[in-house]
Write a protein that holds these residues in place. Structure first.
Motif, mmCIF file in Angstrom:
data_model
loop_
_atom_site.group_PDB
_atom_site.id
_atom_site.type_symbol
_atom_site.label_atom_id
_atom_site.label_comp_id
_atom_site.label_asym_id
_atom_site.label_seq_id
_atom_site.Cartn_x
_atom_site.Cartn_y
_atom_site.Cartn_z
ATOM 1 N N HIS A 102 -5.827 28.582 -19.187
ATOM 2 C CA HIS A 102 -6.504 27.792 -18.502
ATOM 3 C C HIS A 102 -6.053 26.736 -17.310
ATOM 4 C CE1 HIS A 102 -8.397 29.376 -21.963
ATOM 5 N NE2 HIS A 102 -9.671 29.045 -21.221
ATOM 6 N N ARG A 103 -4.913 27.253 -16.475
ATOM 7 C CA ARG A 103 -4.310 26.406 -16.122
ATOM 8 C C ARG A 103 -5.226 25.332 -14.838
ATOM 9 N NH1 ARG A 103 0.505 28.386 -13.721
ATOM 10 N NH2 ARG A 103 1.795 29.700 -15.236
ATOM 11 N N GLU A 104 -6.649 25.784 -14.640
ATOM 12 C CA GLU A 104 -7.078 25.492 -13.620
ATOM 13 C C GLU A 104 -7.665 23.603 -14.894
ATOM 14 O OE1 GLU A 104 -9.737 26.803 -16.506
ATOM 15 O OE2 GLU A 104 -7.877 27.300 -15.703
ATOM 16 N N LEU A 105 -7.349 23.309 -15.764
ATOM 17 C CA LEU A 105 -7.775 22.081 -16.008
ATOM 18 C C LEU A 105 -6.564 21.507 -16.321
ATOM 19 C CD1 LEU A 105 -9.690 23.637 -19.412
ATOM 20 C CD2 LEU A 105 -10.248 23.166 -16.974
ATOM 21 N N TYR A 106 -5.307 21.818 -15.720
ATOM 22 C CA TYR A 106 -3.769 21.250 -16.186
ATOM 23 C C TYR A 106 -4.201 20.155 -14.385
ATOM 24 C CZ TYR A 106 -3.181 24.124 -19.861
ATOM 25 O OH TYR A 106 -3.671 25.358 -20.577
ATOM 26 N N GLN A 107 -5.308 19.904 -13.443
ATOM 27 C CA GLN A 107 -5.012 19.137 -12.680
ATOM 28 C C GLN A 107 -5.512 18.075 -12.912
ATOM 29 O OE1 GLN A 107 -2.976 21.517 -9.381
ATOM 30 N NE2 GLN A 107 -3.502 22.299 -11.297
ATOM 31 N N PHE A 108 -5.053 17.352 -13.593
ATOM 32 C CA PHE A 108 -4.980 16.417 -13.419
ATOM 33 C C PHE A 108 -3.633 15.253 -12.731
ATOM 34 C CE2 PHE A 108 -4.087 12.107 -16.285
ATOM 35 C CZ PHE A 108 -5.394 11.652 -16.424
ATOM 36 N N ASN A 109 -4.508 14.178 -12.256
ATOM 37 C CA ASN A 109 -3.549 13.315 -10.920
ATOM 38 C C ASN A 109 -3.546 11.483 -11.645
ATOM 39 O OD1 ASN A 109 -1.508 15.687 -9.566
ATOM 40 N ND2 ASN A 109 -4.612 15.839 -9.029
ATOM 41 N N ALA A 110 -4.033 11.558 -12.474
ATOM 42 C CA ALA A 110 -3.572 10.118 -12.856
ATOM 43 C C ALA A 110 -3.555 9.545 -13.595
ATOM 44 C CB ALA A 110 -4.858 9.396 -12.442
ATOM 45 N N PRO A 111 -1.986 9.850 -13.821
ATOM 46 C CA PRO A 111 -1.001 9.112 -15.103
ATOM 47 C C PRO A 111 -1.558 7.777 -16.050
ATOM 48 C CG PRO A 111 0.185 9.538 -14.108
ATOM 49 C CD PRO A 111 -1.130 10.118 -12.932
ATOM 50 N N VAL A 112 -1.713 7.920 -16.786
ATOM 51 C CA VAL A 112 -1.780 6.498 -17.336
ATOM 52 C C VAL A 112 -1.513 5.800 -18.850
ATOM 53 C CG1 VAL A 112 -4.121 6.306 -17.034
ATOM 54 C CG2 VAL A 112 -3.723 7.134 -19.891
ATOM 55 N N LEU A 113 -0.934 5.128 -18.983
ATOM 56 C CA LEU A 113 0.215 4.662 -20.743
ATOM 57 C C LEU A 113 -0.295 5.156 -21.283
ATOM 58 C CD1 LEU A 113 2.710 2.777 -21.024
ATOM 59 C CD2 LEU A 113 1.595 1.236 -21.132
ATOM 60 N N VAL A 114 0.411 6.192 -22.248
ATOM 61 C CA VAL A 114 -0.449 6.939 -23.381
ATOM 62 C C VAL A 114 1.358 6.602 -24.683
ATOM 63 C CG1 VAL A 114 -0.074 9.872 -25.122
ATOM 64 C CG2 VAL A 114 -1.193 9.028 -22.334
ATOM 65 N N HIS A 115 0.850 6.559 -25.903
ATOM 66 C CA HIS A 115 1.386 6.164 -26.745
ATOM 67 C C HIS A 115 1.982 6.715 -27.227
ATOM 68 C CE1 HIS A 115 2.891 5.155 -30.506
ATOM 69 N NE2 HIS A 115 2.298 3.324 -30.744
ATOM 70 N N GLY A 116 1.947 8.474 -27.692
ATOM 71 C CA GLY A 116 2.582 9.005 -27.703
ATOM 72 C C GLY A 116 2.883 9.625 -29.546
ATOM 73 N N ASP A 117 2.229 8.733 -30.209
ATOM 74 C CA ASP A 117 2.268 9.141 -31.152
ATOM 75 C C ASP A 117 1.212 8.298 -31.691
ATOM 76 O OD1 ASP A 117 3.133 10.031 -34.275
ATOM 77 O OD2 ASP A 117 5.394 8.420 -33.969
ATOM 78 N N PHE A 118 0.401 8.653 -31.653
ATOM 79 C CA PHE A 118 -0.347 7.189 -31.745
ATOM 80 C C PHE A 118 -0.965 7.288 -33.359
ATOM 81 C CE2 PHE A 118 -4.976 5.677 -31.755
ATOM 82 C CZ PHE A 118 -4.593 3.846 -31.003
#
Length: 326
Positions: A206-222
């Motif tokens: 499913h590599r085609e779903l990983y073409q995301f280029n707008a990173p945002v601030l993610v908590h990471g341990d929410f």
């Protein structure tokens, strides 16, 4: 008498290894706040820090976290907490981040304001009530504000608030790049080899779903332990050491994997502003992220020789595999 679980005992023994001298802690509290410690109590939560709930002689309340790691990421967390607060999410103000040494042991102090209220998971032990329901209905809205913070680059944040030289695809395929380590971890935790093989193939397919280029601030341990509630409102988000530039779906997967039995993820989604996130290939990507999280954590816990929590990772992995098999 309070019942304890093997997980509680493991966590207690881990924290028992850390004993920063009270005089040293008092010195840094004075440096950060201008006052000295009148009272402190040890907080046995989390895996990475020695933690104290402190009241100073002028009756102000602070949290003292002491890391015994070489790179505790406190400065990156401070940047993230400040950015979140600027976006409208209440967070504690960090007053001091500084290294210290005692008995040839290097530590890093992080001293921050204590938020009013209590952690959501603690409050939920007494069951839902009207005030808690009102607060829970605010979580998605606040998470949306957190995700409104744009980040330059993917991966763990640096002290300047930037991510790394990686991509969302690199993050999603991390387990594939560590195949031999993953199979060793699977063997250690008695995970069928075929489940790992199938999981890696799904992530690759499913590599085609990983073409995301707008990173945002993610908590990471929410999760519920990192959300403070005071009365009928959320008083803030805490503990952002795992903050990163990433896809916002990460925080929803973390909640769903570990906290949805307490509060259904759908309640967060209901008040989250960007409903477009939940359209299109959301469900597929959600389960791929869940699968990736589970495989990575099997390796992390194998490296730490840490059994508690492993069954949760296996359960989440199997859940993701069932989704794709249906």
């Amino acid at each position: 008498m309070t019942d304890t679980t093997p997980s509680d005992n493991w966590l207690q023994s881990r924290h028992d290894q850390w004993n920063t001298p009270p005089t040293l802690m008092n010195d840094y509290v004075r440096k950060a706040t201008g006052s000295t410690i009148a009272q402190s109590s040890r907080v046995i939560l989390g895996l990475d820090n020695e933690v104290y709930d402190v009241t100073t002689t002028d009756n102000h309340h602070f949290i003292v976290r002491i890391s015994h790691k070489d790179e505790p990421r406190f400065e990156a967390e401070r940047w993230a907490l400040n950015a979140a607060r600027s976006a409208g999410v209440p967070t504690p103000r960090v007053l001091l981040v500084e290294q210290a040494t005692y008995d040839n042991i290097s530590v890093t102090f992080c001293i921050e304001e204590k938020l009013p209220g209590k952690p959501l998971d603690v409050l939920l032990k007494d069951g839902l009530n009207s005030d808690l329901n009102k607060a829970i209905d605010q979580i998605g809205e606040m998470l949306g504000k957190l995700h409104s913070v744009r980040i330059d680059g993917f991966g763990y944040l640096q002290p300047d608030g930037k991510g790394g030289e990686t991509s969302f695809a690199d993050i999603m395929l991390m387990a594939n790049e560590r195949e031999s380590e993953l199979y060793e971890a699977a063997k250690k935790w008695n995970v069928p080899t075929q489940n790992v093989t199938t999981g890696l193939a799904l992530l690759n397919t499913h590599r085609e779903l990983y073409q995301f280029n707008a990173p945002v601030l993610v908590h990471g341990d929410f999760g519920a332990r990192h959300i403070f509630v005071d009365g009928n409102h959320v008083s803030g988000f805490i503990d952002m050491q795992d903050c990163s530039g990433n896809h916002p779906i990460i925080d929803f997967v973390m909640w769903d994997a570990y906290w949805s039995e307490l509060v259904p993820t759908s309640r967060l989604m209901a008040s989250y502003d960007n409903k477009g996130l939940f359209t299109g290939s959301y469900d597929i990507l959600f389960h791929l992220v869940l699968l990736r999280e589970s495989l990575i954590m099997l390796m992390v816990h194998a490296r730490r020789e840490q059994r508690h929590g492993v069954q949760d990772f296996i359960t989440n992995m199997e859940r993701a595999l069932r989704y794709f098999a249906s």
